[in-house]
Write a protein that holds these residues in place. Structure first.
Motif, PDB file in Angstrom:
ATOM      1  N   ARG A   1      -8.873  27.383   2.011  1.00 42.85           N
ATOM      2  CA  ARG A   1      -7.780  26.478   1.760  1.00 42.85           C
ATOM      3  C   ARG A   1      -7.804  25.464   0.778  1.00 42.85           C
ATOM      4  NH1 ARG A   1      -8.134  26.058   7.314  1.00 42.85           N
ATOM      5  NH2 ARG A   1      -8.110  23.855   6.972  1.00 42.85           N
ATOM      6  N   ASP A   2      -6.835  25.230   0.217  1.00 41.32           N
ATOM      7  CA  ASP A   2      -7.090  24.045  -0.847  1.00 41.32           C
ATOM      8  C   ASP A   2      -5.986  22.916  -0.459  1.00 41.32           C
ATOM      9  OD1 ASP A   2      -7.739  22.281  -2.948  1.00 41.32           O
ATOM     10  OD2 ASP A   2      -7.234  23.542  -4.578  1.00 41.32           O
TER      11      ASP A   2
ATOM     12  N   VAL B   1      -0.537  24.729  -3.440  1.00 36.49           N
ATOM     13  CA  VAL B   1      -1.647  24.950  -2.485  1.00 36.49           C
ATOM     14  C   VAL B   1      -1.746  26.626  -2.401  1.00 36.49           C
ATOM     15  CG1 VAL B   1      -2.419  25.027  -0.174  1.00 36.49           C
ATOM     16  CG2 VAL B   1      -0.827  23.045  -0.898  1.00 36.49           C
ATOM     17  N   GLU B   2      -2.824  27.126  -2.694  1.00 35.79           N
ATOM     18  CA  GLU B   2      -3.131  28.449  -2.751  1.00 35.79           C
ATOM     19  C   GLU B   2      -3.709  28.896  -1.344  1.00 35.79           C
ATOM     20  OE1 GLU B   2      -5.146  29.823  -6.323  1.00 35.79           O
ATOM     21  OE2 GLU B   2      -4.129  28.289  -7.407  1.00 35.79           O
ATOM     22  N   GLU B   3      -3.104  30.084  -0.682  1.00 33.65           N
ATOM     23  CA  GLU B   3      -3.644  30.509   0.661  1.00 33.65           C
ATOM     24  C   GLU B   3      -3.997  31.940   0.170  1.00 33.65           C
ATOM     25  OE1 GLU B   3      -3.442  28.803   3.592  1.00 33.65           O
ATOM     26  OE2 GLU B   3      -2.398  26.966   3.430  1.00 33.65           O
TER      27      GLU B   3
ATOM     28  N   VAL C   1      -3.397  19.811  -0.275  1.00 35.23           N
ATOM     29  CA  VAL C   1      -2.791  18.815  -1.106  1.00 35.23           C
ATOM     30  C   VAL C   1      -3.062  17.597  -0.770  1.00 35.23           C
ATOM     31  CG1 VAL C   1      -0.445  18.075  -1.655  1.00 35.23           C
ATOM     32  CG2 VAL C   1      -0.687  20.388  -1.645  1.00 35.23           C
TER      33      VAL C   1
ATOM     34  N   GLN D   1      -8.721  20.456  -5.169  1.00 31.38           N
ATOM     35  CA  GLN D   1     -10.009  20.858  -5.988  1.00 31.38           C
ATOM     36  C   GLN D   1      -9.520  20.686  -7.584  1.00 31.38           C
ATOM     37  OE1 GLN D   1     -12.390  21.093  -3.677  1.00 31.38           O
ATOM     38  NE2 GLN D   1     -13.299  22.694  -5.287  1.00 31.38           N
ATOM     39  N   GLN D   2      -8.208  20.262  -7.762  1.00 34.55           N
ATOM     40  CA  GLN D   2      -7.916  19.861  -9.052  1.00 34.55           C
ATOM     41  C   GLN D   2      -7.762  18.285  -9.236  1.00 34.55           C
ATOM     42  OE1 GLN D   2      -7.112  22.126 -11.560  1.00 34.55           O
ATOM     43  NE2 GLN D   2      -8.081  23.524 -10.172  1.00 34.55           N
TER      44      GLN D   2
ATOM     45  N   GLU E   1      -1.217  16.967  -5.728  1.00 36.96           N
ATOM     46  CA  GLU E   1      -1.960  17.971  -6.314  1.00 36.96           C
ATOM     47  C   GLU E   1      -3.082  18.468  -5.517  1.00 36.96           C
ATOM     48  OE1 GLU E   1      -3.569  15.688  -9.343  1.00 36.96           O
ATOM     49  OE2 GLU E   1      -3.679  14.089  -8.230  1.00 36.96           O
ATOM     50  N   PRO E   2      -3.415  19.704  -5.737  1.00 34.12           N
ATOM     51  CA  PRO E   2      -4.506  20.438  -4.854  1.00 34.12           C
ATOM     52  C   PRO E   2      -5.813  19.487  -5.104  1.00 34.12           C
ATOM     53  CG  PRO E   2      -3.529  22.030  -6.327  1.00 34.12           C
ATOM     54  CD  PRO E   2      -2.978  20.568  -6.799  1.00 34.12           C
TER      55      PRO E   2
END
Length: 760
Positions: free
Chosen positions: A41-42, A33-35, A44, A55-56, A52-53
């Motif tokens: 926010r993405d 999770v990239e912050e 999980v 957006q993926q 998985e995120p």
């Protein structure tokens, strides 16, 4: 035309600002999770049975995390309708414990427990086998995922319309907790709290959470002057998280819920006008069925000066009945182990729901159709046990072709058993009936993903399902000794597949296309009026096609997700009403008599132009129509079979949309102040299967908002909030009950509340 424009838009968005393929940088860290202080926010998600995120993930899925749930002041599932496109959720007026759920135009309106859900609800990976008992609160959850379209492979049991997946919050290994109190309109009082307790450092922790809500209700009884529809629910959950080693994680939770609220009582809008199904042929009868001034109705009700129709909004004339007493107990075990080349997972669930209800369905002072006498009124027991085993490849474990292959195999078993009795009083005579059913479902499934290149990934899945059901019913005539007990047994099986291709133009931009199949098992009429009317209904199937893009721009400060879809349903289960001469004077018999197509698109967008401000919006378009639907829907055997394909799907708006913002002002040492505003719009819809004119709801929009202060240490919180701020009037449910009565149930008017909380 719509499809061509949508495809062009997707391609245009995908190529705008994208680097060359050779420069693509794809993140493959599952669960990352990239912050950032400036970006979006993405979240999980676990839609494909791994973290998985969002957006993926090449699926049409909306993820609502705990932060957004708090912002929107969501306390129960029905509050989420405006948080995702192509979604409708509401509480069933007739069966108070049941959640009405529709995704992309498809759901199940029947309140018969013998009917399988069309939208799958899973809690911590455990599928809920019955729609009854699914109206639950959402306190102390980590996230809710809305999966749109068939989920035939991985989401618990097969789900033809889509699914709602709830993940409860797991205990923290650090000591802490929170307590919050809310007070709002109509005496709505809520208490929320939890405490995390570490037992062994970094290895064992527990959490205890508690939720309570009580209110007076916003419906006024015109006969007694009392408020109706009051809420009185409580939930307690114990969760234990064990990590004996770095390779083993075990989460066990147990929850107990009670619902001692009262039904609001419907507002009876019956008139002298007959009920007319727009597509029906009434040539075999003198006129369409009238619901007034005939047995069992008293002519005084609709005489000049009588109480029908009731035109006073937010009122009822229903008989005062005892409060319901629903109880729900569940235990879930989620065990995961890394074993070198593979990972192993075991998800076990047990649930028992007790239904105890008393109802006045006709909404008048007379006992025209009531479940409020006898030892129980409406009495049901629902039990289920499920077990799922999964084995999957691990990254770098040796069975993944140097990280290019990901695979999963699994087996699933579900046992579901219920018994239900109804004791009803009516002017035409009292009656009692009951039914019980035992279901066994077994499935084998698998899913595989393969990286053809660093940017192009293909995946496919398959699921083989075997269902068997044993059903028994005793109608009112059976109890009187004039008919026999009905015993039925049947089985169904299905093989569903899905296939997806995804192409990553860059780390933050992905195109995908998906084909998926879904299945809903067959069954029986819950309580046929006579043994002669006992029937078996076959399974439903769906084939779905999707194309979409998920794209982040501007250093992840802007996000745009677009999905176009088409789904073809065959063997649709639709109910034929059959008139009877004894309570409840009608019966609904399911038949596989329809086919349909739903198609449309969904757009979700977010923008964070400055760190303090987040903007969001969504648009959903659905064209849901029958391609064939032949039958006599009037309930009179002498009327002709007609083409009913012009009828509308219930609860479905062609257009839905939302827009909102969150602005967080930094007050320095004084803390922060957050302003939240949301607007949700739905175009015209009808709440009945027969498209009755009285159940037509024009389009409307709802405005909600809140202002929240938190101190600099994020310890104390104060908030004021409001819902339906423009005080829009709308109906949540309206229907005709077997030619006996017509009623409406109204959504809540404008409400306000205040909240105070502390974290430690």
């Amino acid at each position: 035309m719509i499809k061509r424009h949508l495809l062009a838009s997707i391609c245009a968005v995908a190529t705008a600002g994208s680097p060359a393929l050779a420069q693509a940088d794809i993140s493959k860290e599952a669960g990352a999770v990239e912050e950032s202080s400036t970006g979006l926010r993405d979240i999980v998600v676990t839609a494909r049975r791994r973290a998985e995120p969002l957006q993926q993930t090449p699926l049409a899925v909306s993820a609502i995390d705990s932060v957004r749930l708090d912002e929107a002041n969501v306390s129960q599932l029905a509050d989420m309708t405006s948080l995702a496109p192509s979604l409708y959720l509401s509480r069933d007026t007739v069966v108070s414990s049941r959640l009405l759920a529709f995704i992309r135009g498809f759901g199940n309106k029947s309140s018969d427990p013998a009917a399988e859900p069309a939208v799958a609800l899973t809690i911590d990976g455990v599928y809920q086998a019955s729609q009854i008992g699914t109206f639950i609160n959402l306190f102390d959850v980590e996230a809710v995922e809305v999966l749109r379209g068939p989920q035939g492979t991985l989401l618990g049991k097969n789900a033809p319309a889509g699914g709602l997946s709830i993940r409860t919050r797991r205990p923290s290994m650090n000591f802490g907790g929170m307590a919050q109190v809310d007070y709002g309109s109509y005496g709505d009082f809520q208490v929320r709290s939890y405490i995390d307790v570490p037992i062994a450092e970094d290895r064992l922790a527990a959490t205890i959470s508690y939720f309570r809500e009580r209110s007076d209700g916003y419906i006024r009884n015109r006969v007694t002057g009392n408020r109706r529809g009051g809420i009185f629910t409580q939930s307690m959950r114990l969760g234990i998280l064990a990590k004996p080693s770095d390779d083993l994680t075990w989460y066990i939770s147990s929850q107990y819920d009670t619902d001692k609220g009262e039904d609001p009582g419907p507002r009876n809008i019956t008139t002298r006008d007959p009920l007319v199904i727009p597509t029906a042929d009434y040539s075999g009868t003198a006129a369409p069925i009238s619901t007034t001034c005939r047995s069992p109705f008293s002519s005084a009700l609709c005489a000049p000066g009588g109480i029908l129709p009731n035109l006073d909004r937010y009122t009822t004339d229903a008989t005062e009945v005892p409060r319901r007493n629903h109880r729900n107990f569940s235990v879930t075990s989620d065990l995961n182990m890394e074993a070198g080349a593979v990972s192993l997972a075991s998800v076990t669930g047990y649930r028992k729901f007790q239904e105890r209800a008393n109802q006045d369905i006709d909404g008048t002072p007379l006992d025209i159709l009531n479940f409020d006498s006898g030892p129980a009124g409406l009495y049901g027991n629902y039990r289920q046990f499920s077990q799922e085993f999964r084995v999957a490849s691990t990254e770098g474990g040796g069975l993944d072709m140097n990280n290019r292959l990901r695979w999963l195999l699994g087996a699933y078993y579900l046992w579901f058993d219920y018994d239900r009795s109804r004791y009803q009083t009516a002017l035409g005579g009292d009656g009692q009936d009951n039914q019980k059913q035992t279901s066994n479902s077994f499935a084998l499934f698998g899913h595989v993903e393969f990286d053809v290149t660093d940017a192009f990934i293909i995946s496919a899945g398959a699921r083989q399902t075997w269902d068997r059901k044993d059903h028994e019913s005793c109608s009112a005539s059976c109890f009187r000794g004039s008919d026999v007990l009905v015993s039925q047994r049947d089985s169904w099986k299905n093989f569903s597949i899905d296939a997806t291709a995804e192409y990553h133009l860059s780390r933050d931009k992905m195109l995908f296309v998906r084909y998926a199949e879904g299945y809903r098992g067959g069954g029986f009429a819950g309580v046929p009026a006579t043994a002669r009317l006992a029937s078996t209904v076959g399974s439903e199937t769906v084939k779905s096609y999707e194309a979409g893009i998920k794209a982040d721009f501007w250093d992840r400060r802007a996000r745009l997700n677009i999905t176009g879809f088409k789904a073809d349903y065959s063997g649709l289960q639709r109910a034929i009403s059959q008139a009877t001469t004894f309570p409840p004077f009608y019966v609904q018999i399911p038949r596989n008599i329809a086919a349909a197509t739903t198609e449309g698109f969904e757009v979700e967008a977010q923008l964070r132009p400055i760190p303090a401000l987040t903007l969001r919006g969504s648009v959903g378009y659905i064209d849901a129509h029958y391609t064939s639907y032949r039958g006599d829907l009037t309930g009179a055997a002498n009327n002709a079979v007609t083409d009913n394909s012009a009828l509308k799907f219930p609860y479905i708006s062609k257009w839905t949309g939302s827009a909102g913002f969150t602005y967080r002002a930094d007050l320095g040492s004084a803390g922060t102040l957050a302003f939240v505003g949301d607007y949700a719009y739905r175009s015209r819809y009808n709440t009945t299967d027969q498209t009755y004119a009285f159940a037509d709801q024009p389009g409307f929009g709802l405005i909600s908002g809140s202002i929240t202060w938190k101190d600099a240490s994020d310890t104390f919180m104060l908030s004021v909030y409001g819902k339906n701020l423009a005080d829009k009037y709308y109906i949540e449910e309206a229907d005709a009950v077997g030619g006996l009565t017509t009623f409406v149930s109204e959504g809540a008017p404008r409400t306000f509340g205040i909240s105070a909380g502390v974290k430690f």
